[in-house]
Design an enzyme around this catalytic site. Sequence first.
Site, mmCIF file in Angstrom:
data_model
loop_
_atom_site.group_PDB
_atom_site.id
_atom_site.type_symbol
_atom_site.label_atom_id
_atom_site.label_comp_id
_atom_site.label_asym_id
_atom_site.label_seq_id
_atom_site.Cartn_x
_atom_site.Cartn_y
_atom_site.Cartn_z
ATOM 1 C CG MET A 153 -1.807 -1.267 1.271
ATOM 2 S SD MET A 153 -2.939 -1.289 2.689
ATOM 3 C CE MET A 153 -1.770 -1.438 4.049
ATOM 4 C CG ASP A 154 4.657 3.129 -2.282
ATOM 5 O OD1 ASP A 154 4.874 3.819 -1.267
ATOM 6 O OD2 ASP A 154 5.381 3.149 -3.294
ATOM 7 N N GLY A 155 2.145 5.082 -1.150
ATOM 8 C CA GLY A 155 1.735 6.396 -1.642
ATOM 9 C C GLY A 155 0.852 7.199 -0.712
#
Length: 274
Positions: free
Chosen positions: A41-43
Amino acid sequence: MEKNDKSMITKAIGHVSFVMRKCLFSILSIGPVPAHIAFIMDGNRRYAKRHALHQDSTNPGSGHRVGFKCLISTLQYCYEMGVKYVTVYAFSIDNFKRDPQEVQSLMDLMKEKIDELLTEDSVLKKFDARINFWGDLQLLSEPVRLTAKKAMDMTVHNKGPVLSVCVAYTSTNEITHAIEASVREKQENAPIEVSDLDRNMYTAGCLEPDIIIRSSGETRLSNFLLWQSDFAHLQNPNPLWPEFSLRHLVWAVLEYQNVHGYLKKRKGEIEKNK
């Protein structure tokens, strides 16, 4: 009166959305549906900065709050689709190197959101889902560690799908843990087999991921499920995690279905030659 009208409209829209998703997932089920999808779950922090959310010392977790809402929606879509296992990379061991105030804020947020997952109207309750926490949990603050243990104990007998949260986790740490546990089990000079390591991984008993999705367009696995990802279809859609939506998930499944035959054939060839 006006409040009741709005409530009825919201329920009607929710019902229509559910029926439309059901039709969509029925079409998708004509092809192979992944049993296990893992998400990096990047960003979240970039999303907060881009949308001018408060990303200061008083509220460093604002982007993660939006990301949690996205997680709940994604879990619901996956479970409605028939995905049995969902694994998320929530907090790396390396994240402890961040500013102490940010780390503490994220620990507080984590406890708050785990508690939310145990409420009567949560997605876990709706689908009778079980939750795991994988990682070196001793590194977590005591309130988070105890809350995570409570969540696992409360859902251990649930018969529905499984949510696994990788927290205080890196794949190298997991492999080291498996080696140490295997050495303790073995007699002196006894060889350690791959099956011994598999049995002592945090992920023991869980199917290997069919798809690993990293949001924000990044192509790195960042020390996530390295041991388990031999035949996973790796995808890196451009949206930041809070922007990840149903259409991105559907597209990911379609891409997986497009290569499923090749991955299955390749896996069979390698296992045959072992």
